[in-house]
Design a protein around this motif. Structure first.
Motif, PDB file in Angstrom:
ATOM      1  N   GLY A 135       0.859  -1.199   0.000  1.00 41.68           N
ATOM      2  CA  GLY A 135       0.000   0.000   0.000  1.00 41.68           C
ATOM      3  C   GLY A 135       0.887   1.238   0.000  1.00 41.68           C
ATOM      4  N   GLY A 168       0.984   3.915  -1.635  1.00 43.53           N
ATOM      5  CA  GLY A 168       0.445   5.253  -1.919  1.00 43.53           C
ATOM      6  C   GLY A 168       1.132   5.838  -3.134  1.00 43.53           C
ATOM      7  N   ASP A 182       7.706   6.555   0.696  1.00 43.42           N
ATOM      8  CA  ASP A 182       8.544   5.668   1.514  1.00 43.42           C
ATOM      9  C   ASP A 182       9.323   4.687   0.638  1.00 43.42           C
ATOM     10  OD1 ASP A 182       7.532   6.906   3.812  1.00 43.42           O
ATOM     11  OD2 ASP A 182       5.775   5.605   3.788  1.00 43.42           O
ATOM     12  N   ASP A 189       0.102  -1.058  -4.672  1.00 47.17           N
ATOM     13  CA  ASP A 189      -1.031  -0.288  -4.167  1.00 47.17           C
ATOM     14  C   ASP A 189      -2.200  -0.586  -5.094  1.00 47.17           C
ATOM     15  OD1 ASP A 189      -1.237   2.396  -2.162  1.00 47.17           O
ATOM     16  OD2 ASP A 189      -2.809   2.251  -3.686  1.00 47.17           O
ATOM     17  N   ILE A 190      -3.401  -0.395  -4.572  1.00 49.90           N
ATOM     18  CA  ILE A 190      -4.596  -0.628  -5.395  1.00 49.90           C
ATOM     19  C   ILE A 190      -4.819   0.518  -6.380  1.00 49.90           C
ATOM     20  CG2 ILE A 190      -6.195   0.497  -3.797  1.00 49.90           C
ATOM     21  CD1 ILE A 190      -7.026  -2.776  -5.460  1.00 49.90           C
ATOM     22  N   ALA A 217      -1.987  -3.917  -7.121  1.00 45.20           N
ATOM     23  CA  ALA A 217      -2.539  -5.168  -6.576  1.00 45.20           C
ATOM     24  C   ALA A 217      -3.434  -4.826  -5.391  1.00 45.20           C
ATOM     25  CB  ALA A 217      -1.428  -6.112  -6.141  1.00 45.20           C
ATOM     26  N   SER A 254       2.375   1.092   5.976  1.00 47.29           N
ATOM     27  CA  SER A 254       1.947   2.187   6.840  1.00 47.29           C
ATOM     28  C   SER A 254       0.533   2.634   6.473  1.00 47.29           C
ATOM     29  CB  SER A 254       2.929   3.358   6.688  1.00 47.29           C
ATOM     30  OG  SER A 254       2.544   4.397   7.551  1.00 47.29           O
ATOM     31  N   GLY A 255      -0.372   2.438   7.420  1.00 48.22           N
ATOM     32  CA  GLY A 255      -1.738   2.951   7.254  1.00 48.22           C
ATOM     33  C   GLY A 255      -2.557   2.230   6.203  1.00 48.22           C
ATOM     34  N   VAL A 256      -2.368   0.934   6.050  1.00 46.30           N
ATOM     35  CA  VAL A 256      -3.022   0.196   4.965  1.00 46.30           C
ATOM     36  C   VAL A 256      -3.743  -1.088   5.433  1.00 46.30           C
ATOM     37  CG1 VAL A 256      -2.591  -0.970   2.744  1.00 46.30           C
ATOM     38  CG2 VAL A 256      -1.287   1.069   3.333  1.00 46.30           C
ATOM     39  N   TYR A 283      -7.499  -2.218   5.602  1.00 51.63           N
ATOM     40  CA  TYR A 283      -8.342  -2.636   4.469  1.00 51.63           C
ATOM     41  C   TYR A 283      -8.517  -4.156   4.449  1.00 51.63           C
ATOM     42  CZ  TYR A 283      -7.763   2.164   3.028  1.00 51.63           C
ATOM     43  OH  TYR A 283      -7.773   3.534   3.017  1.00 51.63           O
TER      44      TYR A 283
HETATM   45  C1  LIG Z   1      -3.518   6.021   4.221  1.00 47.12           C
HETATM   46  S1  LIG Z   1      -2.902   5.652   2.624  1.00 47.12           S
HETATM   47  C2  LIG Z   1      -1.214   5.246   3.002  1.00 47.12           C
HETATM   48  C3  LIG Z   1      -0.320   5.323   1.818  1.00 47.12           C
HETATM   49  C4  LIG Z   1       1.168   5.108   2.101  1.00 47.12           C
HETATM   50  N1  LIG Z   1       1.425   3.869   2.787  1.00 47.12           N
HETATM   51  C5  LIG Z   1       1.719   6.277   2.870  1.00 47.12           C
HETATM   52  O1  LIG Z   1       1.942   6.121   4.073  1.00 47.12           O
HETATM   53  O2  LIG Z   1       1.922   7.320   2.241  1.00 47.12           O
HETATM   54  C6  LIG Z   1      -3.659   4.077   2.299  1.00 47.12           C
HETATM   55  C7  LIG Z   1      -3.233   3.474   0.986  1.00 47.12           C
HETATM   56  O3  LIG Z   1      -3.805   2.167   0.871  1.00 47.12           O
HETATM   57  C8  LIG Z   1      -4.164   1.958  -0.473  1.00 47.12           C
HETATM   58  N2  LIG Z   1      -5.191   0.902  -0.518  1.00 47.12           N
HETATM   59  C9  LIG Z   1      -6.501   0.999  -0.202  1.00 47.12           C
HETATM   60  N3  LIG Z   1      -7.115  -0.184  -0.354  1.00 47.12           N
HETATM   61  C10 LIG Z   1      -6.155  -1.049  -0.774  1.00 47.12           C
HETATM   62  C11 LIG Z   1      -6.176  -2.432  -1.136  1.00 47.12           C
HETATM   63  N4  LIG Z   1      -7.307  -3.133  -1.051  1.00 47.12           N
HETATM   64  N5  LIG Z   1      -5.040  -3.019  -1.556  1.00 47.12           N
HETATM   65  C12 LIG Z   1      -3.884  -2.291  -1.652  1.00 47.12           C
HETATM   66  N6  LIG Z   1      -3.810  -0.968  -1.328  1.00 47.12           N
HETATM   67  C13 LIG Z   1      -4.924  -0.364  -0.890  1.00 47.12           C
HETATM   68  C14 LIG Z   1      -4.683   3.313  -0.924  1.00 47.12           C
HETATM   69  O4  LIG Z   1      -4.687   3.457  -2.320  1.00 47.12           O
HETATM   70  C15 LIG Z   1      -3.689   4.229  -0.229  1.00 47.12           C
HETATM   71  O5  LIG Z   1      -2.589   4.507  -1.061  1.00 47.12           O
END
Ligand SMILES: C[S@@+](CC[C@H](N)C(=O)[O-])C[C@H]1O[C@@H](n2cnc3c(N)ncnc32)[C@H](O)[C@@H]1O
Length: 274
Positions: free
Chosen positions: A114, A116, A120, A135-136, A160, A177-179, A182
């Motif tokens: 994830g 983003g 990172d 990332d999705i 993915a 981080s922060g993912v 989901y």
């Molecule tokens: C809060 S953001 C964090 C992004 C990155 N890790 C950062 O810290 O900058 C959450 C991320 O999760 C991704 N995301 C959401 N659902 C997802 C999924 N089912 N599979 C993979 N990535 C996903 C979003 O597109 C987004 O980029």
């Protein structure tokens, strides 16, 4: 790839109410052929994929385990389409901790789940790690590539869905981080077990997850597919690893232009094999 395909053929065959014999019959094959696919002993010939995908009523992408949704499923897709970097281009503070815990003085493979827009992942690549990221969000993947290109590093980044994608190669460091919110609670064990399995001995998992706190209002962004964790829940998946660090913070966020708070748990866990 082989294991993902094996698992998906089995899942979607059962969802369609077909036995292995019935699927084999439709495809004009022996029952053993389907059984071998589902046991990951062999893979279907590429020419069979269209018929297999039609019969199981899933896209070939979904069968191969990359993305199960055709429509964007993240609220960030639109945000990432602007030229600005929604999350900025400075790395998360925890990235510096990774440099300390496991410096890239040997060839180290790192996965950013994830990623983003890649702040990172690009930081890690710039510091000498061999970085894979997914990332999705299409726009997120594109911006990660763009940032990497601008800095002059390579990140192997692809689209993915965390719910569908499983590892089949090993990493030294798995970072997210922060993912992970989901992932629905019921799938957490299976997915984290896969990440643990495909981590090299002494490897690290460095994970941040949003946690539920009754005294913090839900964030303004409405995300029906988000399921916050509970305090301590992440640790329960690492009872057999060494916990290098674990903490919980409450922080202010303005991500949607509306001030709000989040609670987040962080762990740094190490795979110790005695
Ligand atoms: C809060 S953001 C964090 C992004 C990155 N890790 C950062 O810290 O900058 C959450 C991320 O999760 C991704 N995301 C959401 N659902 C997802 C999924 N089912 N599979 C993979 N990535 C996903 C979003 O597109 C987004 O980029």
């Amino acid at each position: 790839m082989r294991e993902k395909l094996a698992r998906n053929i089995s899942i979607y065959r059962k969802e369609r109410g077909l036995t292995q014999e019935e699927l084999a019959q439709i495809l004009g094959l022996s029952f053993q052929a389907v059984s071998k696919w589902e046991n990951a002993q062999t893979m279907p010939d590429i020419s069979l994929l269209p018929q297999l995908s039609r019969t199981l009523e899933v896209s070939i992408d979904k069968l191969l385990g990359y993305v199960s949704q055709d429509k964007p499923i993240t609220i960030y897709e639109e945000e990432y389409k602007t030229p600005e970097y929604y999350w900025g281009t400075e790395p998360n503070k925890v990235c510096y901790q990774i440099l300390q815990w496991m410096p890239p003085n040997t060839h180290l493979k790192l996965l950013d789940i994830g990623c983003g827009e890649g702040k990172d992942a690009v930081f890690f690549a710039r510091n000498g790690y061999d970085v894979t990221a997914f990332d999705i969000s299409d726009a997120g993947v594109e911006k990660t590539n763009r940032l990497a290109e601008k800095i002059g590093v390579h990140v192997d980044v692809f689209k993915a869905d965390i719910l569908d994608y499983r590892l089949d190669t090993h990493f030294d460091i798995i970072f997210s981080s922060g993912v992970l919110h989901y992932i629905k609670p019921d799938f957490r064990k299976e997915i984290l077990d896969n990440y643990k399995q495909y981590t090299n001995p002494s490897g690290l998992h460095v994970l941040n997850v949003f946690v539920h706190k009754p005294f913090i209002a839900p964030p303004p962004e409405k995300e029906p597919n988000a399921h916050n964790w509970y305090s301590g829940e992440l640790l329960t998946h690492y009872h057999d690893w060494f916990i290098q660090d674990s903490s919980e913070v409450i922080f202010d966020c303005n991500s949607s232009g509306i001030a709000h708070k989040h609670a987040m748990t962080k762990i740094i866990a190490q795979k110790i094999i005695l």
